[in-house]
Design an enzyme around this catalytic site. Structure first.
Site, PDB file in Angstrom:
ATOM      1  N   HIS A 151     -12.446  -5.687  31.704  1.00  0.00           N
ATOM      2  CA  HIS A 151     -12.014  -6.404  30.644  1.00  0.00           C
ATOM      3  C   HIS A 151     -10.534  -6.546  30.677  1.00  0.00           C
ATOM      4  CE1 HIS A 151     -15.776  -6.176  28.186  1.00  0.00           C
ATOM      5  NE2 HIS A 151     -15.726  -4.996  28.616  1.00  0.00           N
ATOM      6  N   VAL A 192     -23.250  -4.972  29.914  1.00  0.00           N
ATOM      7  CA  VAL A 192     -23.826  -5.280  31.056  1.00  0.00           C
ATOM      8  C   VAL A 192     -23.737  -4.292  32.247  1.00  0.00           C
ATOM      9  CG1 VAL A 192     -23.272  -7.072  32.809  1.00  0.00           C
ATOM     10  CG2 VAL A 192     -23.279  -7.547  29.957  1.00  0.00           C
ATOM     11  N   ASP A 244     -14.960 -14.369  29.138  1.00  0.00           N
ATOM     12  CA  ASP A 244     -16.031 -13.367  28.317  1.00  0.00           C
ATOM     13  C   ASP A 244     -16.459 -14.496  27.400  1.00  0.00           C
ATOM     14  OD1 ASP A 244     -16.407  -9.902  27.553  1.00  0.00           O
ATOM     15  OD2 ASP A 244     -17.096 -11.820  26.179  1.00  0.00           O
ATOM     16  N   ILE A 245     -17.795 -14.418  27.168  1.00  0.00           N
ATOM     17  CA  ILE A 245     -18.529 -15.575  26.441  1.00  0.00           C
ATOM     18  C   ILE A 245     -18.529 -15.165  25.094  1.00  0.00           C
ATOM     19  CG2 ILE A 245     -20.866 -14.173  26.261  1.00  0.00           C
ATOM     20  CD1 ILE A 245     -22.175 -16.969  26.975  1.00  0.00           C
ATOM     21  N   ASN A 278     -15.778   0.093  30.730  1.00  0.00           N
ATOM     22  CA  ASN A 278     -16.450   0.697  29.887  1.00  0.00           C
ATOM     23  C   ASN A 278     -17.743   1.313  30.613  1.00  0.00           C
ATOM     24  OD1 ASN A 278     -15.249   0.016  27.336  1.00  0.00           O
ATOM     25  ND2 ASN A 278     -16.386  -1.892  27.107  1.00  0.00           N
ATOM     26  N   HIS A 323     -17.269  -3.967  35.673  1.00  0.00           N
ATOM     27  CA  HIS A 323     -16.302  -5.275  35.324  1.00  0.00           C
ATOM     28  C   HIS A 323     -15.322  -4.591  34.511  1.00  0.00           C
ATOM     29  CE1 HIS A 323     -19.506  -4.764  31.907  1.00  0.00           C
ATOM     30  NE2 HIS A 323     -18.442  -4.932  31.107  1.00  0.00           N
TER      31      HIS A 323
HETATM   32  P1  5GP Z   1     -19.228  -4.231  28.399  1.00  0.00           P
HETATM   33  O1  5GP Z   1     -19.550  -3.952  26.833  1.00  0.00           O
HETATM   34  O2  5GP Z   1     -20.666  -4.183  29.061  1.00  0.00           O
HETATM   35  O3  5GP Z   1     -18.140  -3.500  28.683  1.00  0.00           O
HETATM   36  O4  5GP Z   1     -18.863  -5.882  28.257  1.00  0.00           O
HETATM   37  C1  5GP Z   1     -19.848  -6.941  28.655  1.00  0.00           C
HETATM   38  C2  5GP Z   1     -19.125  -8.166  28.103  1.00  0.00           C
HETATM   39  O5  5GP Z   1     -19.791  -9.226  28.870  1.00  0.00           O
HETATM   40  C3  5GP Z   1     -18.919  -8.369  26.794  1.00  0.00           C
HETATM   41  O6  5GP Z   1     -17.653  -8.522  26.124  1.00  0.00           O
HETATM   42  C4  5GP Z   1     -19.715  -9.561  26.378  1.00  0.00           C
HETATM   43  O7  5GP Z   1     -19.096 -10.455  25.627  1.00  0.00           O
HETATM   44  C5  5GP Z   1     -19.823 -10.298  27.914  1.00  0.00           C
HETATM   45  N1  5GP Z   1     -20.899 -11.006  28.260  1.00  0.00           N
HETATM   46  C6  5GP Z   1     -22.168 -10.737  28.005  1.00  0.00           C
HETATM   47  N2  5GP Z   1     -23.101 -11.580  28.628  1.00  0.00           N
HETATM   48  C7  5GP Z   1     -22.350 -12.730  29.083  1.00  0.00           C
HETATM   49  C8  5GP Z   1     -22.555 -13.840  29.769  1.00  0.00           C
HETATM   50  O8  5GP Z   1     -23.727 -13.995  29.933  1.00  0.00           O
HETATM   51  N3  5GP Z   1     -21.564 -14.750  30.200  1.00  0.00           N
HETATM   52  C9  5GP Z   1     -20.287 -14.033  30.077  1.00  0.00           C
HETATM   53  N4  5GP Z   1     -19.285 -14.864  30.466  1.00  0.00           N
HETATM   54  N5  5GP Z   1     -19.968 -12.838  29.490  1.00  0.00           N
HETATM   55  C10 5GP Z   1     -20.977 -12.259  28.978  1.00  0.00           C
END
Ligand code: 5GP
Ligand code: ZN
Length: 112
Positions: free
Chosen positions: A101, A95, A29-30, A86, A99
């Site tokens: 986590h 996103v 995760d970034i 999520n 996915h």
């Molecule tokens: P969500 O809130 O959608 O469940 O989690 C999305 C996750 O993707 C977040 O933890 C965010 O830090 C990570 N993320 C968003 N954009 C990128 C990206 O471009 N590259 C990577 N490696 N992680 C990302």
């Protein structure tokens, strides 16, 4: 389709990839929320949990097995970890490509 996780899966956007097979890919995760924070995604674009078709449900199983394997490799299997999916706004989804986590490396509080 303009999806950052599809781009990562296709090699069109960078990521630190730590696992990949025919159907699944995993990367850092970034913006890690814990010492270990990995994302495990299907290569197939599925926007949310709501869009998971019966035929694709096995992907979730495979993703959890990848999480289990990574947790062991990262040495957080015994200390513990959390896996999270999520969904939509109230679930905190940012996103819109399904996915999982994998988070660990410190005690995690419930954040509901
Ligand atoms: P969500 O809130 O959608 O469940 O989690 C999305 C996750 O993707 C977040 O933890 C965010 O830090 C990570 N993320 C968003 N954009 C990128 C990206 O471009 N590259 C990577 N490696 N992680 C990302
Ligand atoms: Zn996608």
């Amino acid at each position: 389709m303009d999806c950052i996780f599809c781009k990562i899966a296709n090699g069109q956007a960078p990521a630190n990839i730590i696992y990949q097979d025919k159907k699944i890919i995993a990367f850092d995760d970034i913006y890690p929320k814990a010492p270990q924070h990995k994302l495990i995604i299907p290569r197939k674009h599925i926007a949310t949990m709501n869009d998971l078709a019966k035929d694709d449900a096995g992907l979730i199983e495979e993703m959890t097995l990848v999480a289990q394997k990574l947790a062991k490799e990262l040495n957080i299997d015994q200390t513990g970890y959390r896996i999270i999916i999520n969904c939509n706004q109230d679930g905190g989804q940012i996103v819109y490509h399904l996915h999982l986590h994998l988070i660990g490396g410190r005690p995690l509080m419930f954040t509901g």
